[in-house]
Motif scaffolding. Structure first.
Motif, PDB file in Angstrom:
ATOM      1  N   GLN A 244       0.841  -1.182   0.000  1.00 42.93           N
ATOM      2  CA  GLN A 244       0.000   0.000   0.000  1.00 42.93           C
ATOM      3  C   GLN A 244       0.881   1.238   0.000  1.00 42.93           C
ATOM      4  O   GLN A 244       1.996   1.216   0.524  1.00 42.93           O
ATOM      5  CB  GLN A 244      -0.925   0.031   1.215  1.00 42.93           C
ATOM      6  CG  GLN A 244      -2.142  -0.862   1.077  1.00 42.93           C
ATOM      7  CD  GLN A 244      -3.168  -0.636   2.172  1.00 42.93           C
ATOM      8  OE1 GLN A 244      -2.871  -0.035   3.211  1.00 42.93           O
ATOM      9  NE2 GLN A 244      -4.375  -1.112   1.955  1.00 42.93           N
ATOM     10  N   CYS A 245       0.361   2.281  -0.585  1.00 42.51           N
ATOM     11  CA  CYS A 245       1.021   3.592  -0.565  1.00 42.51           C
ATOM     12  C   CYS A 245       0.025   4.573   0.038  1.00 42.51           C
ATOM     13  O   CYS A 245      -0.961   4.922  -0.609  1.00 42.51           O
ATOM     14  CB  CYS A 245       1.412   4.034  -1.970  1.00 42.51           C
ATOM     15  SG  CYS A 245       2.685   3.038  -2.730  1.00 42.51           S
ATOM     16  N   ASP A 246       0.264   4.977   1.264  1.00 44.28           N
ATOM     17  CA  ASP A 246      -0.666   5.845   1.980  1.00 44.28           C
ATOM     18  C   ASP A 246      -0.090   7.242   2.155  1.00 44.28           C
ATOM     19  O   ASP A 246       1.120   7.400   2.342  1.00 44.28           O
ATOM     20  CB  ASP A 246      -0.960   5.285   3.372  1.00 44.28           C
ATOM     21  CG  ASP A 246      -1.933   4.128   3.348  1.00 44.28           C
ATOM     22  OD1 ASP A 246      -2.127   3.544   2.262  1.00 44.28           O
ATOM     23  OD2 ASP A 246      -2.493   3.803   4.409  1.00 44.28           O
ATOM     24  N   ALA A 247      -0.987   8.221   2.148  1.00 44.97           N
ATOM     25  CA  ALA A 247      -0.625   9.578   2.534  1.00 44.97           C
ATOM     26  C   ALA A 247      -1.765  10.132   3.376  1.00 44.97           C
ATOM     27  O   ALA A 247      -2.932  10.005   2.998  1.00 44.97           O
ATOM     28  CB  ALA A 247      -0.390  10.457   1.309  1.00 44.97           C
ATOM     29  N   ASP A 248      -1.434  10.707   4.532  1.00 48.40           N
ATOM     30  CA  ASP A 248      -2.451  11.187   5.463  1.00 48.40           C
ATOM     31  C   ASP A 248      -2.042  12.525   6.058  1.00 48.40           C
ATOM     32  O   ASP A 248      -0.853  12.823   6.206  1.00 48.40           O
ATOM     33  CB  ASP A 248      -2.667  10.181   6.591  1.00 48.40           C
ATOM     34  CG  ASP A 248      -3.236   8.863   6.104  1.00 48.40           C
ATOM     35  OD1 ASP A 248      -4.452   8.679   6.186  1.00 48.40           O
ATOM     36  OD2 ASP A 248      -2.454   8.026   5.627  1.00 48.40           O
ATOM     37  N   ILE A 249      -3.056  13.302   6.419  1.00 47.50           N
ATOM     38  CA  ILE A 249      -2.857  14.590   7.094  1.00 47.50           C
ATOM     39  C   ILE A 249      -3.530  14.495   8.452  1.00 47.50           C
ATOM     40  O   ILE A 249      -4.748  14.310   8.534  1.00 47.50           O
ATOM     41  CB  ILE A 249      -3.451  15.750   6.278  1.00 47.50           C
ATOM     42  CG1 ILE A 249      -2.830  15.801   4.873  1.00 47.50           C
ATOM     43  CG2 ILE A 249      -3.234  17.073   7.002  1.00 47.50           C
ATOM     44  CD1 ILE A 249      -3.496  16.806   3.948  1.00 47.50           C
TER      45      ILE A 249
END
Length: 442
Positions: free
Chosen positions: A128-133
């Motif tokens: 998985q490739c995740d990006a979160d704020i």
């Protein structure tokens, strides 16, 4: 003699040979490039988490797929293999918050594990490739995520894709409008999440099988099935529900922000049948799928403001997205969207070796090429020159260096470009610059 063991990985797990790894690295590098361009920082976490960390976060259906990972000595501390990268993020933020600055923008690219039934585009181990704020409650953060999703999919070269957008509060409002008791809302999420697979009639049957009243199903399906492309669909649903606390105001703000960021209208749509089955979502939700070929969703995410609160006394608002690397790679393969020559070798030059008397010079040539930034492979056996060149040709190495006794006596090296057999004789001090020129001109 020991018994012969058939060499194979477990079902749903795969080996990646060099050609495949080059393509995987290309996809991951493209995604990483955009993540960092948007200001996201890298993070990693263990493959194993405490079982209590993972369970109770995803919902009934998803948690049936979590792998247990038990060892005799760890029986007092039950473990499980990470199901996604989102719950580990929540744990990390709660555990290390004194070392983090809010808003915390992180990306995480790593394998996750699920007890799926293996099939095309669906594996038991996948990246998985995740990006979160973390730490921003406003829609601006949700818009940043959607804008970044659009930029990444465009960077990868997908000609046609649509990011579907919905809101969990809107689904709740549709359930209330239909007369659905609050206790049955999880059933609504589970059934609506199957809309793409089952179609309207299949979802209707699934809702009925879950014990939802027929009149509630009819009112619900009338709203879910009606759809006008783009932001006009928000007017349509508002006419039925009114504004209220149903998330429509946030979706309208999101549409304005996407337009301000020049996200093409054909790349996003408001789809009220998209539910995102995981139980932790609280606000806007996003999902991208490509219909031709149909491998299911390739991105998914949304706002989950309460999850971090399971690990600290007060929660933090969070929104993010996840890219399904495996499905993206399968699509790039099928649509042939990779740059030309990507499936070859990382080696740019093969340094040939004539014999024991030339090995030292071959080592110097390889060292000079590597210092010039060229990936050079030193042939480790003194075979006939034709066999060494055939090896380079077979492997797809573009350049070969030749330095036999004659060249060594003259203080030169012969460079041969295999694609057109062009040759150039240069001094060792000039070999890096000459090799770069031949590579760039090929």
């Amino acid at each position: 003699m020991s018994q012969f063991i058939k060499p194979r990985p477990p079902k749903g797990f795969r080996d990646f040979l060099p050609r495949t790894m080059r393509r995987r690295r290309y996809v991951i590098d493209c995604i990483t490039e955009i993540f960092e361009r948007f200001g996201f920082e890298p993070l990693d976490t263990p493959i194993l988490e405490l079982r209590e960390t993972l369970f109770g976060k995803y919902g009934e259906d998803a948690e049936q797929l979590i792998f247990s990972a038990q060892h005799g000595r760890s029986a007092s501390e039950p473990l499980a293999m990470r199901y996604d990268l989102t719950v580990p993020l929540a744990r990390v933020v709660a555990q290390h918050e004194s070392q983090l600055s809010l808003p915390f923008k992180r990306y995480h690219i790593a394998p996750v594990f699920r007890g799926e039934r293996p099939q095309r585009g669906r594996y038991r181990e996948f990246y998985q490739c995740d990006a979160d704020i973390v730490g921003v409650a406003g829609v601006m953060a949700d818009a940043e995520i959607v804008i970044m999703m659009q930029r990444i999919l465009s960077r990868l070269g997908f000609p046609q894709f649509v990011i579907k957008i919905n809101h969990r509060r809107l689904l709740t409002a549709i359930g209330a409008f239909s007369g659905l008791p609050a206790a049955q809302l999880p059933d609504l999420y589970r059934s609506v999440d199957k809309f793409d697979k089952l179609g309207a009639e299949g979802v209707r049957a699934d809702l009925a099988a879950r014990g939802i009243a027929e009149d509630a199903i009819s009112r619900m399906m009338d709203l879910l099935s009606a759809h006008t492309p783009g932001a006009a669909s928000l007017d349509q649903i508002e006419n039925a529900l009114g504004m209220g606390e149903n998330g429509l105001d946030e979706l309208r703000e999101l549409a304005d922000l996407l337009a301000a960021a020049n996200v093409p209208a054909e790349h996003y749509d408001f789809d009220f049948t998209m539910a995102r089955g995981l139980g932790y979502y609280t606000g806007p939700i996003f999902e991208t799928s490509i219909s031709q070929p149909n491998l299911g969703s390739i991105t998914g995410g949304g706002r989950y403001d309460n999850l971090i609160g399971m690990f600290r006394r007060q929660s933090l608002p969070t929104t993010g997205t996840s890219f399904g690397i495996e499905r993206i790679i399968d699509l790039l393969d099928e649509l042939d969207l990779y740059p030309a020559g990507l499936g070859g070798t990382v080696v740019q030059a093969l340094v040939t070796v004539f014999g024991a008397d030339t090995r030292r010079e071959s080592l110097r040539i390889a060292d000079a090429l590597r210092k010039a930034g060229i990936n050079a492979e030193l042939h480790l056996e003194a075979r006939k020159l034709g066999r060494q060149i055939a090896y380079a040709d077979r492997k797809g190495i573009p350049l070969v260096t030749i330095a036999g006794s004659d060249e060594i006596n003259l203080g030169v090296v012969k460079l041969r470009r295999l694609a057109d057999r062009r040759e150039q004789v240069v001094k060792l001090a000039d070999i890096g610059e000459a090799a770069q020129a031949l590579l760039m001109d090929s």
